[in-house]
Every structure is written in C-alpha cells, then in structure tokens.
Design a protein around this motif. Structure first.
Motif, PDB file in Angstrom:
ATOM      1  N   HIS A 284       0.837  -1.202   0.000  1.00  0.00           N
ATOM      2  CA  HIS A 284       0.000   0.000   0.000  1.00  0.00           C
ATOM      3  C   HIS A 284       0.872   1.252   0.000  1.00  0.00           C
ATOM      4  O   HIS A 284       0.535   2.265  -0.628  1.00  0.00           O
ATOM      5  CB  HIS A 284      -0.930   0.002   1.212  1.00  0.00           C
ATOM      6  CG  HIS A 284      -2.041   1.007   1.115  1.00  0.00           C
ATOM      7  ND1 HIS A 284      -2.875   1.100   0.014  1.00  0.00           N
ATOM      8  CD2 HIS A 284      -2.448   1.982   1.966  1.00  0.00           C
ATOM      9  CE1 HIS A 284      -3.735   2.075   0.193  1.00  0.00           C
ATOM     10  NE2 HIS A 284      -3.498   2.634   1.367  1.00  0.00           N
ATOM     11  N   LEU A 285       2.005   1.184   0.675  1.00  0.00           N
ATOM     12  CA  LEU A 285       2.965   2.286   0.640  1.00  0.00           C
ATOM     13  C   LEU A 285       3.493   2.480  -0.788  1.00  0.00           C
ATOM     14  O   LEU A 285       3.578   3.612  -1.286  1.00  0.00           O
ATOM     15  CB  LEU A 285       4.121   1.994   1.591  1.00  0.00           C
ATOM     16  CG  LEU A 285       5.284   2.998   1.609  1.00  0.00           C
ATOM     17  CD1 LEU A 285       4.815   4.345   2.136  1.00  0.00           C
ATOM     18  CD2 LEU A 285       6.432   2.457   2.464  1.00  0.00           C
ATOM     19  N   ASP A 287       1.973   1.640  -3.532  1.00  0.00           N
ATOM     20  CA  ASP A 287       0.871   2.175  -4.350  1.00  0.00           C
ATOM     21  C   ASP A 287       0.763   3.689  -4.189  1.00  0.00           C
ATOM     22  O   ASP A 287       0.697   4.425  -5.186  1.00  0.00           O
ATOM     23  CB  ASP A 287      -0.454   1.521  -3.947  1.00  0.00           C
ATOM     24  CG  ASP A 287      -0.610   0.111  -4.502  1.00  0.00           C
ATOM     25  OD1 ASP A 287       0.068  -0.220  -5.489  1.00  0.00           O
ATOM     26  OD2 ASP A 287      -1.412  -0.658  -3.930  1.00  0.00           O
ATOM     27  N   GLN A 288       0.727   4.151  -2.954  1.00  0.00           N
ATOM     28  CA  GLN A 288       0.561   5.583  -2.730  1.00  0.00           C
ATOM     29  C   GLN A 288       1.763   6.375  -3.254  1.00  0.00           C
ATOM     30  O   GLN A 288       1.609   7.491  -3.753  1.00  0.00           O
ATOM     31  CB  GLN A 288       0.339   5.863  -1.238  1.00  0.00           C
ATOM     32  CG  GLN A 288      -0.976   5.307  -0.729  1.00  0.00           C
ATOM     33  CD  GLN A 288      -1.486   6.038   0.496  1.00  0.00           C
ATOM     34  OE1 GLN A 288      -1.226   7.222   0.689  1.00  0.00           O
ATOM     35  NE2 GLN A 288      -2.218   5.331   1.333  1.00  0.00           N
ATOM     36  N   TRP A 291       1.354   6.602  -6.990  1.00  0.00           N
ATOM     37  CA  TRP A 291       0.269   7.528  -7.353  1.00  0.00           C
ATOM     38  C   TRP A 291       0.640   8.991  -7.106  1.00  0.00           C
ATOM     39  O   TRP A 291      -0.140   9.881  -7.410  1.00  0.00           O
ATOM     40  CB  TRP A 291      -1.000   7.208  -6.560  1.00  0.00           C
ATOM     41  CG  TRP A 291      -1.533   5.834  -6.771  1.00  0.00           C
ATOM     42  CD1 TRP A 291      -1.372   5.033  -7.871  1.00  0.00           C
ATOM     43  CD2 TRP A 291      -2.317   5.074  -5.828  1.00  0.00           C
ATOM     44  NE1 TRP A 291      -1.995   3.827  -7.685  1.00  0.00           N
ATOM     45  CE2 TRP A 291      -2.594   3.819  -6.445  1.00  0.00           C
ATOM     46  CE3 TRP A 291      -2.808   5.318  -4.552  1.00  0.00           C
ATOM     47  CZ2 TRP A 291      -3.340   2.823  -5.816  1.00  0.00           C
ATOM     48  CZ3 TRP A 291      -3.542   4.330  -3.928  1.00  0.00           C
ATOM     49  CH2 TRP A 291      -3.813   3.108  -4.549  1.00  0.00           C
ATOM     50  N   MET A 293       1.071  10.259  -4.101  1.00  0.00           N
ATOM     51  CA  MET A 293       0.433  10.699  -2.860  1.00  0.00           C
ATOM     52  C   MET A 293       1.426  10.802  -1.707  1.00  0.00           C
ATOM     53  O   MET A 293       1.110  11.379  -0.663  1.00  0.00           O
ATOM     54  CB  MET A 293      -0.694   9.721  -2.478  1.00  0.00           C
ATOM     55  CG  MET A 293      -1.751   9.538  -3.555  1.00  0.00           C
ATOM     56  SD  MET A 293      -2.619  11.060  -3.957  1.00  0.00           S
ATOM     57  CE  MET A 293      -3.571  11.319  -2.458  1.00  0.00           C
ATOM     58  N   ILE A 294       2.619  10.213  -1.870  1.00  0.00           N
ATOM     59  CA  ILE A 294       3.660  10.242  -0.848  1.00  0.00           C
ATOM     60  C   ILE A 294       4.980  10.596  -1.532  1.00  0.00           C
ATOM     61  O   ILE A 294       5.278  10.077  -2.614  1.00  0.00           O
ATOM     62  CB  ILE A 294       3.784   8.876  -0.139  1.00  0.00           C
ATOM     63  CG1 ILE A 294       2.503   8.550   0.638  1.00  0.00           C
ATOM     64  CG2 ILE A 294       4.975   8.851   0.805  1.00  0.00           C
ATOM     65  CD1 ILE A 294       2.530   7.196   1.314  1.00  0.00           C
TER      66      ILE A 294
END
Length: 336
Positions: A284-285, A287-288, A291, A293-294
């Motif tokens: 999930h890290l 993925d973000q 994207w 987002m991080i």
C-alpha cells in the motif's frame, strides 16, 4: 445450460415485445470481430426469450452466425457474449427491494487477462491484426423494471463500478502494470430491462435503490464466478507474492536474487501471516508512492520503519546509486 433463476424476479407475462438492450459487448478475442466470429463458449438471446418461466440461455461453440439460427433466433435481433469460461462456473445472484428485482448472471476469469484502465496496449485496430487473449468477465444484468435508454446507460456505469470494486477487494493484479486490475481486456456486459413492467425508474446511480441492487448483485456474482472458474478468493491471495507480485517481486525473482534461500523455506515464509500482513502494508505504501500521494523521502522513511519494526535492518540508502526511488524500495524488500 438452461437458466431458470428469474421466474420470481421477472415474473408475469413477457412476450416478444421484451427488448434486450445490449449496451456493451466483448469476447475472448481481442479483435474487431463480433461474437459470431470468435470460437469459444457463447451466450445469445433475443426479444421473446424472457417469459413467465424465466430465461432460456443458449450456450454453444460460437463459430459463425449459424448458431443464432440453430437456437431459433434471428441473428440481426440477437446479441452474444463469447468466453472461454466453463458455463458450469456461472454465478447467479439476485436482490429485491419492494417491487424491484435485479439479477446478475456472471462468468469470469482474470488470471490471464487482468488489466488496469490506461495500461499500455499491445495493438491498434487500424493495424489490421488482433491478439487472441483468454480470460474475460461477462455480465448479464436483468432489471425487472422499465428503464429509458439514459437510465440503461447509467446502469452500465454502476455495473462496471461494481465489477471493479469486486476486483479491488480481491486484490486482483493487472498483468500489464503494477496496478490493481479494473477488469480484463475483453469484458462484456448486457443490460436487460422490462419495458412492460409497471415499475418505471429513471436513475441507476449509487444513491438509488436500483443502483444499490446493481452494485450488490454484480459484486457478489463477480466474486463467486472468479472463485468458481479460477479459485480466486481471500485464501488464495493470502501470500506475499500475491500481494507484491505486481511490482515484480515474484517467487522466482527472490530465488534468483538470493540463491542461498531454500525454495521450500521461501514457500513456507510466503504464507506466514505476519509476513503477509507486513507485505500488504508495504504494498500500500508502494501504491501511494506510485500515485504521487507520498514523496520519495517520506516513502523511504516509512519503508525503513516498516522493515525495522519487523526486525529487518536494511539500509535503504545502500542500494545502487543509479536505482530509482521505487527500485530502492523494492530492492530493500527483497533483501529483507
């Protein structure tokens, strides 16, 4: 295959005036050809097949348009969905609210053709060729209400959202990118309404009961069909390589990178619950981060903390200098 599951939901006298609205068609062949030109299992139907006894679905080898004639249908009034899925693995789900019933009939397989919207494509139709691909999710959605054309179109949107939500909850991977699949490359959907129903509905979005029933039936049917056809479910996905494999971290890649690890030991570790949970958080890290987002720095710190909390002491800054931030995260996971 004779499907007689709609007697309750589509009860009443439905004669030849019942119209099958085909809003989207797909098949098991990624080409410009129709279902009648594709070899595979298929479903054809036309006005008049929905009656007080239910729905008759003709299934056979779709080799040419003679199939329609063999089923007693007129080809120009029939639509078809082709698939390589076993018809014994069909899922039929129905939901009712007051005077409204929605039934979803789904077959599916996504293990060989799962993709994410926007993934790189393999061909352009003007090239005059096609690339046969197996694996598809076919949905026939029956709504026992009278729906205008615009509402049928909105029902298709809700139906597609529900299919994608089911795939997201199964963590089904794209085979063409590092993303989660939103469908296969050959999905097909047919929406059927009942123009003779006294129930007239004009909205199929998620705020309406019609939208809710579409979502519930399609999600349940898609999950069940994929399980019946390929075994895809939570238990099958409870493996570190099922979680992170879409980022290229596969069983073989780990064995190649760390040849001293015994394959049997790796197989045991891959299904260890604490490792699967930690890997899920790590993915999930990723993925973000992918994207946007991080930030790379925040992703690096968080990845280091995740690995450290799990007792893995890896220096993310010790990766090759020319490695990208994503490669550093993946290399660190493999080493850990």
């Amino acid at each position: 295959l004779e499907v007689d599951a709609l007697g309750g939901g589509l009860g009443g006298d439905h004669d030849g005036g019942v119209v099958a609205e085909a809003l989207d068609q797909g098949g098991a062949d990624v080409g410009g050809r129709g279902a009648g030109d594709t070899v595979g299992a298929g479903v054809l139907f036309e006005p008049g097949l929905i009656d007080c006894l239910g729905l008759g679905v003709g299934v056979g080898a779709v080799e040419d348009h003679d199939l329609a004639a063999e089923l007693g249908l007129e080809a120009h009034h029939a639509c078809g969905l082709s698939t390589a899925a076993d018809m014994d693995n069909v899922s039929i789900r129905e939901e009712t609210f007051e005077d409204l019933t929605v039934t979803a009939i789904v077959t599916g397989g996504i293990d060989e053709n799962g993709g994410r919207a926007g993934d790189p494509a393999a061909w352009h139709e003007s090239d005059g060729g096609s690339i046969p691909v197996t694996g598809t999710i076919n949905i026939m959605l029956f709504i026992d209400a009278k729906l205008p054309e615009g509402t049928l179109t909105r029902a298709l949107v809700t139906c597609t959202e529900a299919k994608t939500a089911a795939l997201q909850e199964l963590l089904a991977p794209s085979l063409y990118s590092s993303g989660l699949a939103t469908g296969s490359g050959t999905d097909g959907t047919v929406i059927v309404s009942n123009p003779q129903s006294p129930v007239y509905l004009t909205y199929a979005g998620k705020h309406s009961k019609l939208g809710e029933l579409i979502g519930r039936t399609v999600m349940k049917a898609v999950k069940e069909a994929l399980y019946l056809q390929t075994g895809l479910n939570a238990a099958q996905q409870f493996n570190i390589f099922s979680r992170i494999g879409r980022y290229g971290v596969t069983r073989q890649s780990v064995l190649d990178m760390l040849p001293h690890i015994e394959s049997a030991k790796l197989d045991a570790l891959s299904a260890q619950s604490d490792l699967v949970v930690m890997t899920s958080l790590y993915v999930h890290l990723l993925d973000q981060f992918s994207w946007g987002m991080i930030s790379p720095e925040d992703a690096r710190k968080a990845a280091g903390k995740l690995l450290s909390d799990f007792g893995i002491d890896i220096d993310l800054l010790g990766c090759p200098e020319n490695a990208s931030p994503m490669d550093r995260l993946l290399i660190s996971y493999k080493l850990g």
